[in-house]
Design a protein around this motif. Structure first.
Motif, PDB file in Angstrom:
ATOM      1  N   LEU A   1       2.264   4.730 -39.317  1.00 16.20           N
ATOM      2  CA  LEU A   1       1.621   3.863 -40.313  1.00 16.20           C
ATOM      3  C   LEU A   1       0.147   3.635 -39.983  1.00 16.20           C
ATOM      4  N   PHE A   2      -0.153   3.488 -38.706  1.00 18.43           N
ATOM      5  CA  PHE A   2      -1.541   3.318 -38.270  1.00 18.43           C
ATOM      6  C   PHE A   2      -2.366   4.549 -38.632  1.00 18.43           C
ATOM      7  N   ALA A   3      -1.803   5.741 -38.398  1.00 22.32           N
ATOM      8  CA  ALA A   3      -2.497   6.990 -38.725  1.00 22.32           C
ATOM      9  C   ALA A   3      -2.782   7.085 -40.215  1.00 22.32           C
ATOM     10  N   ILE A   4      -1.830   6.668 -41.030  1.00 23.44           N
ATOM     11  CA  ILE A   4      -2.015   6.717 -42.479  1.00 23.44           C
ATOM     12  C   ILE A   4      -3.118   5.747 -42.912  1.00 23.44           C
ATOM     13  N   GLU A   5      -3.084   4.553 -42.370  1.00 27.53           N
ATOM     14  CA  GLU A   5      -4.061   3.536 -42.766  1.00 27.53           C
ATOM     15  C   GLU A   5      -5.485   3.861 -42.327  1.00 27.53           C
ATOM     16  N   THR A   6      -5.614   4.486 -41.168  1.00 23.34           N
ATOM     17  CA  THR A   6      -6.947   4.747 -40.621  1.00 23.34           C
ATOM     18  C   THR A   6      -7.445   6.161 -40.880  1.00 23.34           C
ATOM     19  N   ALA A   7      -6.556   7.036 -41.358  1.00 22.13           N
ATOM     20  CA  ALA A   7      -6.855   8.461 -41.551  1.00 22.13           C
ATOM     21  C   ALA A   7      -7.208   9.142 -40.237  1.00 22.13           C
ATOM     22  N   MET A   8      -6.705   8.602 -39.130  1.00 16.12           N
ATOM     23  CA  MET A   8      -6.940   9.205 -37.833  1.00 16.12           C
ATOM     24  C   MET A   8      -5.899  10.281 -37.550  1.00 16.12           C
TER      25      MET A   8
END
Length: 113
Positions: free
Chosen positions: A101-108
C-alpha cells in the motif's frame, strides 16, 4: 574462432541484431547493444580501434512504456490474499501488505522503499 576487436565490423552486429530479435525483445537487444557500445568506446579511448561499429547501427525501436495503474479491485484481491483488513499488523504478510500500500501511495519502487 577468435577475432580481434578490430576485425569485427558493423555488418556483423547488424546480422546479430536481426538474429537476436527472433528470440529477444527489442529492449533486450538495445541493452546488449548499449553494453557492446560501451566496450567499443573504451577500446576507442585506448586507441585500439578508430571507430565504434555499434554507433552506426540502426537500432530497433523500443516498445512504448507501460502506463497502467493497478485497479482497486486488484488491490482488494491482493490484500485479501495477504489476510490484511487494514487495521491490525500482526503477521509478516501484513507487513508485506502495508509495504504494498505504501508503494502504491508513494509510487516508489522496491529499492526506493
Amino acid at each position: 574462432m577468435h577475432s580481434l576487436v578490430t576485425d569485427v565490423k558493423q555488418d556483423y552486429f547488424e546480422s546479430w541484431v536481426t538474429q537476436a530479435l527472433i528470440r529477444l525483445k527489442t529492449s533486450s537487444v538495445n541493452r546488449n547493444l548499449d553494453l557492446l557500445s560501451s566496450v567499443y568506446e573504451a577500446a576507442k579511448r585506448w586507441r585500439w580501434i578508430k571507430d565504434n561499429p555499434i554507433r552506426a547501427i540502426k537500432r530497433p525501436q523500443n516498445p512504448p512504456p507501460r502506463d497502467r495503474r493497478i485497479s482497486d479491485k486488484e488491490i482488494k484481491h491482493i490484500l485479501k490474499a495477504l489476510f490484511f483488513d487494514g487495521h491490525i499488523v500482526s503477521e509478516s504478510w501484513h507487513q508485506v501488505a502495508v509495504g504494498f500500500l505504501f508503494a502504491i501511495e508513494t509510487a516508489m519502487r522496491q529499492g526506493e522503499i
